[in-house]
Design an enzyme around this catalytic site. Structure first.
Site, PDB file in Angstrom:
ATOM      1  N   CYS A  65       0.831  -1.206   0.000  1.00 29.48           N
ATOM      2  CA  CYS A  65       0.000   0.000   0.000  1.00 29.48           C
ATOM      3  C   CYS A  65       0.862   1.251   0.000  1.00 29.48           C
ATOM      4  O   CYS A  65       1.855   1.331   0.730  1.00 29.48           O
ATOM      5  CB  CYS A  65      -0.903  -0.002   1.229  1.00 29.48           C
ATOM      6  SG  CYS A  65      -2.040   1.411   1.279  1.00 29.48           S
ATOM      7  N   CYS A  72      -1.136   0.572  10.468  1.00 28.58           N
ATOM      8  CA  CYS A  72      -1.423  -0.495   9.514  1.00 28.58           C
ATOM      9  C   CYS A  72      -0.191  -1.309   9.130  1.00 28.58           C
ATOM     10  O   CYS A  72       0.854  -0.760   8.763  1.00 28.58           O
ATOM     11  CB  CYS A  72      -2.049   0.104   8.256  1.00 28.58           C
ATOM     12  SG  CYS A  72      -2.601  -1.161   7.076  1.00 28.58           S
TER      13      CYS A  72
END
Length: 410
Positions: A65, A72
């Site tokens: 990502c 995260c």
């Protein structure tokens, strides 16, 4: 306690508590936590009975990502050692979803890492939604693909998606401390787009990132103004290799107070215990079912969760029942609005004024049957006494299910 009586009365009337009342719930002592749970439990049972909705996550695309969200494990530059793979094919995703549905889940949450989907990505997900719905009559499908561009929510709705998840995560005032590659306003915009397209909006928070009580109240009040049908409450999993790996700020009692506050502020909304329940609530998970009416079954996006069978046993032992596929989750006044396209805030009645973060987790146990001697038992006693110490042993990277050849933990 006058505060709790007042909050119960307001919850039964769908009346918004004051900020001071919400803050007071978070400030209650551990000695009062059972009273807080009992009070919020009255509101939960009034609107949702003893039903628990089961949801199942399928990570369509893991890792890689470009965003820098501090909580995260899939973030830019992550060194967490999680599974990394590109898009699952529709039949692979459908097979993964089937495991959760067989365990009693009625909603499948299709999640993909990234800033947001391209139009080609939307087409991919549309094919996956079609495959899942063709093989599982009546299943609900929620998409969680990041920030949406104009028209994408409508395309997902046309493809058969029932809901869209995009969490606010934390308060507007502290959002810039957690993420710099997009803004709080970007997230609000995506939830608004989903709502406007007729998708059931799903938006929640992550607790335990170092925020204050005021921050928690701010984000929950903001969620009430956005009027989602479901509010996932994640508890930060401090995964090694993320910037927040050292943030162990939660106790089981703190988690219960947070869930109670969310229930009082959003009394008639599906409150879901999402990532982190096994790590932070631990043996207090059954108590949390008195506050929330929804959980994820089995593993999470990148980390392990409690075994699906253990989830089902916990629900039954606590005196709750799994919500059936033919049962309507939301109270009638909200279900009517949702059926008409997730209408206005005032009609829905969630507010008077108006990762993962879907998830992460692990497991531990004695198992060998040789825990008999005093010397061997002593460390276990010490661990129990130090229950508020970081429980890194409960955090394990997912190595099964979607993206692998191993059966999922459903």
């Amino acid at each position: 306690m006058d505060l709790l009586n007042t909050l119960v009365d307001k919850g039964l009337r769908r009346e918004l508590p004051t900020r001071e009342e919400a803050l007071a719930v978070l400030a209650t002592s551990d000695d009062d936590v059972l009273d807080v749970v009992a009070a919020a439990g009255k509101v939960r049972r009034h609107w949702f009975g003893r039903r628990v909705k089961l949801n199942y996550l399928v990570n369509l695309k893991s890792g890689l990502c470009p965003e820098d969200c501090s909580y995260c494990s899939q973030r830019l530059g992550s060194t967490t050692g999680i599974l990394k793979y590109s898009w699952l094919k529709p039949d692979e995703a459908s097979k993964a979803a089937a495991a959760g549905l067989a365990g009693g889940a009625k909603r499948v949450c299709l999640v993909a890492s990234g800033r947001g989907p391209t139009d080609r990505d939307v087409d991919r997900v549309a094919g996956t939604i079609k495959a899942i719905k063709e093989q599982n009559e009546g299943v609900e499908v929620c998409a969680c693909l990041g920030l949406l561009s104009d028209g994408q929510a409508e395309r997902l709705r046309a493809a058969g998606a029932d809901a869209y998840n995009h969490n606010l995560n934390t308060s507007e005032g502290t959002y810039g401390d957690i993420t710099t590659t997009h803004t709080y306003a970007d997230r609000v915009d995506t939830v608004t787009k989903a709502h406007a397209a007729g998708l059931s909006a799903c938006s929640g928070l992550i607790a335990g990132m170092g925020e204050s009580d005021a921050d928690l109240v701010d984000v929950v009040f903001s969620l009430r103004e956005l009027d989602p049908d479901s509010v996932p409450v994640n508890f930060l999993i401090p995964v090694e290799g993320t910037p927040l790996a050292k943030e162990w700020n939660l106790t089981p009692q703190r988690c219960l107070r947070i869930l109670a506050m969310v229930r009082f502020v959003c009394p008639d909304v599906e409150v879901r215990i999402a990532g982190g329940r096994e790590v932070h609530l631990r043996t207090m998970q059954p108590l949390a079912l008195n506050l929330a009416n929804s959980i994820f079954l089995g593993d999470y996006l990148t980390t392990e969760g409690q075994a699906g069978r253990a989830d089902l046993e916990m629900i039954a032992d606590a005196g709750f029942v799994v919500e059936g596929a033919d049962e309507v989750t939301l109270p009638q006044h909200r279900a009517d609005v949702a059926a008409g396209g997730c209408g206005s805030h005032a009609e829905a009645g969630c507010g008077a004024s108006a990762d993962a973060g879907c998830g992460s987790h692990g497991e531990a146990g004695c198992g060998s049957g040789v825990c008999g001697s005093h010397e061997e038992a002593a460390p276990l006693v010490e661990a129990a006494v130090n229950a508020n110490e970081p429980r890194t042993d409960l955090v394990a990277v997912r190595r099964r299910g979607a993206g692998t050849d191993l059966a999922p933990n459903a």
